[in-house]
Design a protein around this motif. Structure first.
Motif, PDB file in Angstrom:
ATOM      1  N   SER A  57       0.876   5.185 -13.148  1.00  0.00           N
ATOM      2  CA  SER A  57       1.900   4.358 -13.766  1.00  0.00           C
ATOM      3  C   SER A  57       2.436   5.010 -15.016  1.00  0.00           C
ATOM      4  O   SER A  57       3.118   6.010 -14.944  1.00  0.00           O
ATOM      5  N   PRO A  62      -2.388   1.313 -15.567  1.00  0.00           N
ATOM      6  CA  PRO A  62      -1.747   0.735 -14.385  1.00  0.00           C
ATOM      7  C   PRO A  62      -0.755  -0.371 -14.710  1.00  0.00           C
ATOM      8  O   PRO A  62      -0.932  -1.114 -15.674  1.00  0.00           O
ATOM      9  N   THR A  63       0.250  -0.481 -13.879  1.00  0.00           N
ATOM     10  CA  THR A  63       1.248  -1.530 -14.042  1.00  0.00           C
ATOM     11  C   THR A  63       0.852  -2.745 -13.210  1.00  0.00           C
ATOM     12  O   THR A  63      -0.039  -2.689 -12.374  1.00  0.00           O
ATOM     13  N   ASP A  64       1.541  -3.842 -13.434  1.00  0.00           N
ATOM     14  CA  ASP A  64       1.264  -5.054 -12.669  1.00  0.00           C
ATOM     15  C   ASP A  64       1.481  -4.837 -11.174  1.00  0.00           C
ATOM     16  O   ASP A  64       0.885  -5.532 -10.358  1.00  0.00           O
ATOM     17  N   TRP A  66       0.324  -2.703  -9.342  1.00  0.00           N
ATOM     18  CA  TRP A  66      -0.899  -2.313  -8.639  1.00  0.00           C
ATOM     19  C   TRP A  66      -1.628  -3.510  -8.075  1.00  0.00           C
ATOM     20  O   TRP A  66      -2.340  -3.415  -7.089  1.00  0.00           O
ATOM     21  N   ASN A  67      -1.444  -4.689  -8.684  1.00  0.00           N
ATOM     22  CA  ASN A  67      -2.060  -5.892  -8.117  1.00  0.00           C
ATOM     23  C   ASN A  67      -1.535  -6.135  -6.711  1.00  0.00           C
ATOM     24  O   ASN A  67      -2.297  -6.465  -5.803  1.00  0.00           O
ATOM     25  N   ALA A  68      -0.236  -5.956  -6.522  1.00  0.00           N
ATOM     26  CA  ALA A  68       0.356  -6.147  -5.196  1.00  0.00           C
ATOM     27  C   ALA A  68      -0.164  -5.112  -4.212  1.00  0.00           C
ATOM     28  O   ALA A  68      -0.487  -5.429  -3.066  1.00  0.00           O
ATOM     29  N   CYS A  70      -3.050  -3.566  -4.323  1.00  0.00           N
ATOM     30  CA  CYS A  70      -4.452  -3.891  -4.042  1.00  0.00           C
ATOM     31  C   CYS A  70      -4.559  -5.051  -3.054  1.00  0.00           C
ATOM     32  O   CYS A  70      -5.400  -5.031  -2.151  1.00  0.00           O
ATOM     33  N   LYS A  71      -3.712  -6.066  -3.208  1.00  0.00           N
ATOM     34  CA  LYS A  71      -3.738  -7.206  -2.285  1.00  0.00           C
ATOM     35  C   LYS A  71      -3.351  -6.769  -0.873  1.00  0.00           C
ATOM     36  O   LYS A  71      -3.957  -7.211   0.110  1.00  0.00           O
TER      37      LYS A  71
END
Length: 87
Positions: A57, A62-64, A66-68, A70-71
């Motif tokens: 990022s 890491p940026t937000d 990365w949550n997506a 990872c999901k």
């Protein structure tokens, strides 16, 4: 070859009548796909080489987004594990 040349510098080379590089190495990640540069290189016959990305990022980690990622990865893993299970 060159490293991290965008469309602008590549066009400058072409428009000046200079030979375009054979390879352009880019840092690619899910958050930085360089779509315009990739298209230009494909059109002009410039091979692309992917440099490894490190922090994934920016300067602060890491940026937000990365949550997506990872999901999606977790969902894909779960689907693979449960595929074929009758419930």
């Amino acid at each position: 070859g060159v490293c991290n040349y965008g469309v602008g510098p590549l066009r400058e080379l072409r428009d000046a009548g200079l030979r375009l590089p054979a390879v352009n190495q880019l840092e690619l990640s899910p958050f930085n796909t360089h779509a315009m540069t990739r298209h230009f290189c494909e059109t002009e016959g410039i091979a692309l080489s992917c440099g490894a990305w490190s922090k994934l990022s920016g300067v602060n980690g890491p940026t937000d987004g990365w949550n997506a990622v990872c999901k999606l990865a977790a969902a894909a893993t779960t689907r693979r594990r449960t595929k074929g299970v009758v419930g």
